[in-house]
Design a protein around this motif. Structure first.
Motif, PDB file in Angstrom:
ATOM      1  N   GLY A  55       0.819  -1.211   0.000  1.00 26.87           N
ATOM      2  CA  GLY A  55       0.000   0.000   0.000  1.00 26.87           C
ATOM      3  C   GLY A  55       0.850   1.258   0.000  1.00 26.87           C
ATOM      4  N   ALA A  56       1.950   1.241   0.765  1.00 25.44           N
ATOM      5  CA  ALA A  56       2.832   2.398   0.791  1.00 25.44           C
ATOM      6  C   ALA A  56       3.483   2.624  -0.574  1.00 25.44           C
ATOM      7  CB  ALA A  56       3.906   2.208   1.863  1.00 25.44           C
ATOM      8  N   ALA A  57       3.861   1.540  -1.247  1.00 22.40           N
ATOM      9  CA  ALA A  57       4.461   1.672  -2.579  1.00 22.40           C
ATOM     10  C   ALA A  57       3.458   2.246  -3.574  1.00 22.40           C
ATOM     11  CB  ALA A  57       4.966   0.315  -3.061  1.00 22.40           C
ATOM     12  N   ARG A  58       2.204   1.827  -3.453  1.00 21.55           N
ATOM     13  CA  ARG A  58       1.163   2.369  -4.339  1.00 21.55           C
ATOM     14  C   ARG A  58       0.971   3.855  -4.085  1.00 21.55           C
ATOM     15  NH1 ARG A  58      -1.984   4.936  -6.520  1.00 21.55           N
ATOM     16  NH2 ARG A  58      -3.906   4.346  -7.612  1.00 21.55           N
ATOM     17  N   ASP A  59       0.996   4.285  -2.822  1.00 21.76           N
ATOM     18  CA  ASP A  59       0.870   5.711  -2.522  1.00 21.76           C
ATOM     19  C   ASP A  59       2.065   6.497  -3.042  1.00 21.76           C
ATOM     20  OD1 ASP A  59      -1.549   5.328  -1.192  1.00 21.76           O
ATOM     21  OD2 ASP A  59      -0.595   5.020   0.759  1.00 21.76           O
ATOM     22  N   THR A  60       3.248   5.884  -3.009  1.00 21.92           N
ATOM     23  CA  THR A  60       4.484   6.595  -3.390  1.00 21.92           C
ATOM     24  C   THR A  60       4.694   6.627  -4.899  1.00 21.92           C
ATOM     25  OG1 THR A  60       5.530   5.941  -1.299  1.00 21.92           O
ATOM     26  CG2 THR A  60       6.984   6.676  -3.083  1.00 21.92           C
ATOM     27  N   PHE A  61       4.550   5.476  -5.560  1.00 24.70           N
ATOM     28  CA  PHE A  61       4.875   5.372  -6.983  1.00 24.70           C
ATOM     29  C   PHE A  61       3.656   5.454  -7.892  1.00 24.70           C
ATOM     30  CE2 PHE A  61       8.144   2.880  -4.692  1.00 24.70           C
ATOM     31  CZ  PHE A  61       9.265   3.647  -5.018  1.00 24.70           C
ATOM     32  N   GLY A  62       2.462   5.359  -7.313  1.00 26.72           N
ATOM     33  CA  GLY A  62       1.260   5.392  -8.133  1.00 26.72           C
ATOM     34  C   GLY A  62       1.011   4.107  -8.887  1.00 26.72           C
ATOM     35  N   SER A  63       1.740   3.040  -8.562  1.00 27.12           N
ATOM     36  CA  SER A  63       1.619   1.761  -9.253  1.00 27.12           C
ATOM     37  C   SER A  63       2.124   0.651  -8.337  1.00 27.12           C
ATOM     38  CB  SER A  63       2.432   1.768 -10.553  1.00 27.12           C
ATOM     39  OG  SER A  63       2.524   0.478 -11.111  1.00 27.12           O
ATOM     40  N   TYR A  64       1.651  -0.563  -8.592  1.00 28.49           N
ATOM     41  CA  TYR A  64       2.099  -1.732  -7.842  1.00 28.49           C
ATOM     42  C   TYR A  64       3.236  -2.482  -8.530  1.00 28.49           C
ATOM     43  CZ  TYR A  64      -1.928  -1.642  -4.639  1.00 28.49           C
ATOM     44  OH  TYR A  64      -2.836  -1.315  -3.668  1.00 28.49           O
ATOM     45  N   ASP A  65       3.721  -2.001  -9.678  1.00 24.86           N
ATOM     46  CA  ASP A  65       4.669  -2.782 -10.473  1.00 24.86           C
ATOM     47  C   ASP A  65       5.914  -3.177  -9.685  1.00 24.86           C
ATOM     48  OD1 ASP A  65       2.887  -2.542 -12.494  1.00 24.86           O
ATOM     49  OD2 ASP A  65       4.130  -1.241 -13.769  1.00 24.86           O
TER      50      ASP A  65
END
Length: 435
Positions: free
Chosen positions: A397-407
């Motif tokens: 979830g933190a990565a999605r908030d930071t990068f805008g993607s789950y890749d």
């Protein structure tokens, strides 16, 4: 042909009376396994809701995905950390009492979330209470039932019960997703609470703690095994087993590989697949249905893994499972799209077959190395599974908030699975098995 003569006056020996041997066509152990299967399916369904709550809670309360993921992380971590203590409590108080109490805690935690207005209340209800309750019905429960009721076919039975644990989380997703979509998230939470209470009568009336309670030998054994006396000091024993196992190399290798297993299943796909697919334009109900398909194929994959574990070396099976899982995750970012297409279906089927196929060989390795303490040791290994899941549930979830993607999360998890495959090959066989 010779004829036997009899001295007059000698009593004639009575002919032996032919009595049919009464045998159970189906051993009672299979009924116990069936009840445990249904209970685990129901219990696992309670853990399928958090992934569907990320977007609704974000929209209603404005909480970040990282905050909601933290509550899911608390749930996943407690699910694992409770398991070894639950196994010891089952030795002390019996399986039925522990599971019934766990169901009551789940119903309470899920019901309380209906009135929450702050993020800490989500962490208390769904994170703490539901995490503790589901942890008591985790795979340590399956390991306890298997070890007590079965002397043979343990790999197969552990595979069946493992499939129940994983599939229950996913098969109920379409129903809960439909409830969330059409009736909001609160009715879905109430549904989970009522489902927990509905399971209680089946556990209390049909489940039995030990074969000796009904005068039977474990399946595959020739003699009735006396029921062991209640073991006092459950917490002390659980910690003592951990201290002993932690001094051995196989424990840390098993814990490490299983942490990666949890990270790549419960923490990543179960929690973040639906919002990740939604980012690419796929409806939430369609994404939830794909997770349900994973649950269906998980049954076949895990049972097959149990069958293979009874016949092949467990550590080599683990290496193959993790390697194939890692390769599949590297392709997932290329497959996400607004609609379901054949390559995505192939990924879903493959990931379902591999979802928790790792559990039967991991259980087998625990039995080989730790004997009678294996259910508790496996409980600690399962704790590492859930800690890994909890970390990725939050970091995803933190990565999605930071990068805008789950890749980046998919690629990192694929690399971790490759490391787990190598770790599995390093596990040495116990001396008695190697000799």
């Amino acid at each position: 042909m010779t004829q036997t003569t009899r001295t007059p006056g000698t009593p004639q020996p009575a002919a032996p009376e032919a009595r049919p041997v009464r045998r159970r066509r189906v051993h009672r152990a299979w009924y116990v396994a069936a009840v445990a299967f249904l209970t685990i399916v129901g219990g696992a369904a309670f853990r399928s809701l958090p992934g569907l709550l990320i977007d609704p809670l974000h929209q209603e309360f404005g909480w970040s995905r990282g905050t909601i993921g933290l509550a899911v992380s608390v749930n996943l971590a407690l699910y694992g950390l409770t398991a070894p203590f639950a196994a010891a409590l089952m030795d002390r108080y019996g399986i039925r009492r522990v599971v019934v109490c766990a169901l009551a805690v789940i119903a309470t935690g899920s019901g309380l979330t209906v009135w929450m207005t702050a993020a800490w209340q989500l962490m208390l209800g769904w994170g703490l209470l539901v995490g503790l309750g589901t942890g008591a019905m985790a795979l340590a429960f399956a390991a306890t039932v298997t070890d007590r009721w079965f002397a043979t076919r343990r790999g197969l039975v552990s595979g069946i019960l493992t499939a129940a644990a994983a599939s229950g989380q996913l098969v109920f997703l379409p129903l809960l997703s439909w409830i969330v979509t059409h009736h909001h998230w609160r009715p879905a939470a109430v549904t989970v609470a009522l489902a927990a209470l509905a399971v209680v009568p089946f556990v209390w009336l049909l489940l039995r703690d030990h074969p000796a309670d009904v005068g039977l030998a474990p399946y595959g054994a020739e003699r009735v095994v006396p029921r062991p006396p209640p073991v006092t000091g459950a917490a002390r024993r659980t910690l003592a087993v951990l201290a002993s196992a932690a001094r051995t190399g196989p424990f840390w290798l098993l814990a490490g590989t299983f942490a990666i297993c949890g990270a790549s299943t419960n923490g990543l796909v179960q929690t973040h697949f639906v919002p990740a697919a939604h980012d690419h334009g796929m409806p939430a109900t369609a994404a939830a249905s794909l997770l349900a398909v994973i649950g269906l194929f998980d049954v076949a994959g895990t049972i097959a893994s149990g069958w293979l574990t009874d016949r092949f070396e467990a550590r080599r099976l683990l290496a193959v499972y993790y390697a194939l899982r890692g390769v599949s995750l590297l392709f997932l970012p290329l497959l996400l799209a607004p609609s379901v297409h054949p390559p995505m279906v192939f990924f879903i089927v493959f990931y379902g077959l591999d979802w928790v196929a790792t559990v039967p060989p991991t259980l087998a390795l625990c039995r080989e190395h730790y004997g009678e303490d294996s259910p508790i040791v496996f409980g600690w290994v399962l704790a590492s599974h859930q800690v890994g899941a909890a970390l990725v549930a939050f970091l995803g979830g933190a990565a999605r908030d930071t990068f805008g993607s789950y890749d980046v999360v998919w690629y990192a998890s694929g690399a971790l699975c490759a490391a787990a495959a190598l770790m599995a090959l390093v596990i040495r066989r116990p001396r008695q098995a190697a000799s």
